[in-house]
Motif scaffolding. Structure first.
Motif, PDB file in Angstrom:
ATOM      1  N   PHE A 185      10.657   5.542  -3.441  1.00  0.00           N
ATOM      2  CA  PHE A 185      10.139   4.566  -2.483  1.00  0.00           C
ATOM      3  C   PHE A 185      10.708   4.853  -1.089  1.00  0.00           C
ATOM      4  CE2 PHE A 185      10.023   0.811  -5.781  1.00  0.00           C
ATOM      5  CZ  PHE A 185       9.209   1.562  -6.608  1.00  0.00           C
ATOM      6  N   THR A 191       8.639  13.124 -18.942  1.00  0.00           N
ATOM      7  CA  THR A 191       9.432  11.986 -18.443  1.00  0.00           C
ATOM      8  C   THR A 191       9.775  11.031 -19.593  1.00  0.00           C
ATOM      9  OG1 THR A 191       7.441  10.749 -17.799  1.00  0.00           O
ATOM     10  CG2 THR A 191       8.492  12.102 -16.104  1.00  0.00           C
ATOM     11  N   TYR A 213      -1.183  13.606 -14.790  1.00  0.00           N
ATOM     12  CA  TYR A 213       0.182  13.090 -15.031  1.00  0.00           C
ATOM     13  C   TYR A 213       0.346  12.724 -16.514  1.00  0.00           C
ATOM     14  CZ  TYR A 213       4.664  10.957 -14.133  1.00  0.00           C
ATOM     15  OH  TYR A 213       6.023  10.691 -14.139  1.00  0.00           O
ATOM     16  N   MET A 220      -2.892   4.457 -12.093  1.00  0.00           N
ATOM     17  CA  MET A 220      -1.815   4.485 -13.091  1.00  0.00           C
ATOM     18  C   MET A 220      -1.887   3.230 -13.963  1.00  0.00           C
ATOM     19  SD  MET A 220      -0.052   7.257 -12.984  1.00  0.00           S
ATOM     20  CE  MET A 220       0.634   8.580 -11.991  1.00  0.00           C
ATOM     21  N   ALA A 255       5.715   2.361 -13.211  1.00  0.00           N
ATOM     22  CA  ALA A 255       5.608   2.727 -14.631  1.00  0.00           C
ATOM     23  C   ALA A 255       4.811   4.000 -14.866  1.00  0.00           C
ATOM     24  CB  ALA A 255       4.958   1.575 -15.392  1.00  0.00           C
ATOM     25  N   ILE A 258      12.065   4.629 -14.076  1.00  0.00           N
ATOM     26  CA  ILE A 258      12.345   6.049 -14.333  1.00  0.00           C
ATOM     27  C   ILE A 258      11.593   6.870 -13.288  1.00  0.00           C
ATOM     28  CG2 ILE A 258      12.152   7.910 -16.049  1.00  0.00           C
ATOM     29  CD1 ILE A 258      13.930   5.736 -17.028  1.00  0.00           C
ATOM     30  N   MET A 283       1.337  -3.470  -8.541  1.00  0.00           N
ATOM     31  CA  MET A 283       2.379  -4.161  -7.771  1.00  0.00           C
ATOM     32  C   MET A 283       3.268  -3.151  -7.049  1.00  0.00           C
ATOM     33  SD  MET A 283       4.821  -7.124  -9.314  1.00  0.00           S
ATOM     34  CE  MET A 283       3.540  -7.843 -10.325  1.00  0.00           C
ATOM     35  N   ASN A 284       3.599  -3.491  -5.808  1.00  0.00           N
ATOM     36  CA  ASN A 284       4.522  -2.656  -5.044  1.00  0.00           C
ATOM     37  C   ASN A 284       5.958  -2.968  -5.471  1.00  0.00           C
ATOM     38  OD1 ASN A 284       6.043  -1.320  -3.143  1.00  0.00           O
ATOM     39  ND2 ASN A 284       4.964  -2.157  -1.372  1.00  0.00           N
ATOM     40  N   GLY A 285       6.677  -1.955  -5.892  1.00  0.00           N
ATOM     41  CA  GLY A 285       8.051  -2.147  -6.352  1.00  0.00           C
ATOM     42  C   GLY A 285       9.011  -2.532  -5.244  1.00  0.00           C
ATOM     43  N   GLU A 286       8.602  -2.382  -3.991  1.00  0.00           N
ATOM     44  CA  GLU A 286       9.479  -2.791  -2.881  1.00  0.00           C
ATOM     45  C   GLU A 286       9.377  -4.290  -2.627  1.00  0.00           C
ATOM     46  OE1 GLU A 286       8.083  -0.401   0.354  1.00  0.00           O
ATOM     47  OE2 GLU A 286       9.201   1.359  -0.296  1.00  0.00           O
ATOM     48  N   ASP A 321       2.905  -0.854 -11.262  1.00  0.00           N
ATOM     49  CA  ASP A 321       2.825   0.361 -10.451  1.00  0.00           C
ATOM     50  C   ASP A 321       1.924   0.044  -9.256  1.00  0.00           C
ATOM     51  OD1 ASP A 321       3.371   3.606 -11.223  1.00  0.00           O
ATOM     52  OD2 ASP A 321       1.942   3.217  -9.611  1.00  0.00           O
ATOM     53  N   PHE A 322       2.172   0.684  -8.096  1.00  0.00           N
ATOM     54  CA  PHE A 322       1.316   0.385  -6.942  1.00  0.00           C
ATOM     55  C   PHE A 322       0.004   1.170  -6.969  1.00  0.00           C
ATOM     56  CE2 PHE A 322       3.040   3.392  -3.290  1.00  0.00           C
ATOM     57  CZ  PHE A 322       2.838   4.492  -4.092  1.00  0.00           C
ATOM     58  N   SER A 323      -0.141   2.072  -7.939  1.00  0.00           N
ATOM     59  CA  SER A 323      -1.366   2.872  -8.042  1.00  0.00           C
ATOM     60  C   SER A 323      -2.312   2.233  -9.065  1.00  0.00           C
ATOM     61  CB  SER A 323      -1.002   4.289  -8.490  1.00  0.00           C
ATOM     62  OG  SER A 323      -2.071   4.871  -9.186  1.00  0.00           O
TER      63      SER A 323
HETATM   64  C1  LIG Z   1       7.135  10.298 -10.864  1.00  0.00           C
HETATM   65  S1  LIG Z   1       6.101   8.960 -11.291  1.00  0.00           S
HETATM   66  C2  LIG Z   1       7.086   8.179 -12.555  1.00  0.00           C
HETATM   67  C3  LIG Z   1       6.242   7.410 -13.519  1.00  0.00           C
HETATM   68  C4  LIG Z   1       6.933   6.907 -14.784  1.00  0.00           C
HETATM   69  N1  LIG Z   1       7.977   5.967 -14.483  1.00  0.00           N
HETATM   70  C5  LIG Z   1       7.447   8.048 -15.608  1.00  0.00           C
HETATM   71  O1  LIG Z   1       8.669   8.130 -15.799  1.00  0.00           O
HETATM   72  O2  LIG Z   1       6.640   8.850 -16.075  1.00  0.00           O
HETATM   73  C6  LIG Z   1       6.307   7.880  -9.926  1.00  0.00           C
HETATM   74  C7  LIG Z   1       5.476   6.617 -10.007  1.00  0.00           C
HETATM   75  O3  LIG Z   1       5.919   5.744  -8.966  1.00  0.00           O
HETATM   76  C8  LIG Z   1       4.806   5.017  -8.498  1.00  0.00           C
HETATM   77  N2  LIG Z   1       5.189   4.467  -7.199  1.00  0.00           N
HETATM   78  C9  LIG Z   1       5.553   5.144  -6.089  1.00  0.00           C
HETATM   79  N3  LIG Z   1       5.862   4.287  -5.100  1.00  0.00           N
HETATM   80  C10 LIG Z   1       5.704   3.038  -5.595  1.00  0.00           C
HETATM   81  C11 LIG Z   1       5.904   1.734  -5.079  1.00  0.00           C
HETATM   82  N4  LIG Z   1       6.321   1.526  -3.814  1.00  0.00           N
HETATM   83  N5  LIG Z   1       5.679   0.671  -5.878  1.00  0.00           N
HETATM   84  C12 LIG Z   1       5.259   0.858  -7.155  1.00  0.00           C
HETATM   85  N6  LIG Z   1       5.038   2.060  -7.712  1.00  0.00           N
HETATM   86  C13 LIG Z   1       5.280   3.147  -6.952  1.00  0.00           C
HETATM   87  C14 LIG Z   1       3.690   6.038  -8.488  1.00  0.00           C
HETATM   88  O4  LIG Z   1       2.415   5.453  -8.449  1.00  0.00           O
HETATM   89  C15 LIG Z   1       3.983   6.807  -9.770  1.00  0.00           C
HETATM   90  O5  LIG Z   1       3.267   6.240 -10.849  1.00  0.00           O
END
Ligand SMILES: C[S@@+](CC[C@H](N)C(=O)[O-])C[C@H]1O[C@@H](n2cnc3c(N)ncnc32)[C@H](O)[C@@H]1O
Length: 266
Positions: free
Chosen positions: A117, A27, A19, A76, A51, A111, A93-96, A71-73
């Protein structure tokens, strides 16, 4: 290649290195356009939700902001931390369900994050909850239901070649949020007013070369998994034609469009 499952932090952790190399430079172009919708400078507290490897966080911090990248990963988050960006801290952290105080940020940004989600409405509400009154919430989401770059390329070829195949379901909120009116309504329902939506378009620059392999290109996609061997062969023929038509040297540009939105916390 890991199956594309955006609701699984482990999928993103496995993908973090690729990524950073392939997606973040792309992105980041949309993140720059989105951040340009607000004033960001020293002392501004910015929260980056989902993020990834930190495209938006790095740009905000370069303008002087104090940034929390979430980010939940874990993979990442580790990738953000490894960059040692001045002004950026990172937390899993879970964004939800953000583990953050109400009204604790001037600008919140997501972004191509909240749109994925499973409970994307909760993601938008959480974003609004932690934004101070008068602060801004920024969203980037794809205009096409199947996104951008190689996902978009495959979805377009699949639809043109096999119009009768049953359609795939877009992830999370991607179907709803790609409509400017619905995006505006959803941001308003979450607690933002004065919503402004614009389009931003950039090319994904797919590097062509002898080491380009189809599993890396499309293997993650549910659009690919559902095809028979014959259908896959027809997709590859269509891709060869597209490359012959559109290539610019060793790059195939894939035009991709996002909606970028700014709302003001009421
Ligand atoms: C397409 S990437 C976008 C990353 C970054 N914002 C960018 O623009 O390059 C999606 C990101 O969303 C994160 N993600 C997905 N579901 C999530 C959640 N429930 N809480 C936090 N992060 C989440 C993933 O781990 C991933 O890093």
């Amino acid at each position: 290649m890991a199956e594309f499952n955006p609701a699984d932090p482990a999928f993103w952790t496995k993908s973090a290195a690729s990524y950073a190399a392939q997606s973040e430079p792309f992105t980041g172009l949309f993140a720059a356009d989105t951040l340009a919708l607000v004033e960001i400078g020293p002392g501004v507290r910015v929260l980056d939700i989902a993020a990834g490897t930190g495209a938006a966080s790095a740009l905000a911090a370069a303008k002087g902001a104090e940034v929390l990248a979430t980010d939940f990963s874990p993979g990442m988050v580790a990738a953000v931390e490894a960059q040692g960006l001045p002004g950026v801290t990172a937390r899993v952290m879970n964004g939800e369900a953000l583990e953050l105080e109400d009204a604790s940020f001037d600008v919140t940004i997501s972004i191509f994050g909240v749109m994925l989600f499973p409970d994307w409405r909760a993601g938008l509400r959480e974003m609004a909850r932690v934004t101070r009154k008068g602060g801004a919430g920024l969203i980037g989401t794809w205009k096409h239901p199947f996104g951008a770059a190689t996902s978009l390329l495959l979805a377009e070829m699949r639809a043109a070649l096999f119009p009768d195949l049953p359609g795939m379901k877009p992830f999370g909120g991607m179907e709803v949020l790609r409509d400017p009116k619905r995006l505006t309504a959803e941001m308003e329902a979450a607690g933002f007013g004065d919503v402004h939506v614009a389009e931003s378009s950039h090319d994904f620059r797919l590097k062509l070369g002898p080491d380009m392999d189809v599993e890396t290109l499309f293997g993650f996609s549910p659009h690919w998994e559902g095809l028979s061997d014959d259908q896959r062969a027809r997709v590859m023929e269509a891709l060869a034609k597209r490359i012959a038509r559109d290539r610019q040297g060793d790059v195939l540009p894939i035009p991709s469009t996002a909606l970028i939105a700014r709302g003001i916390r009421r």
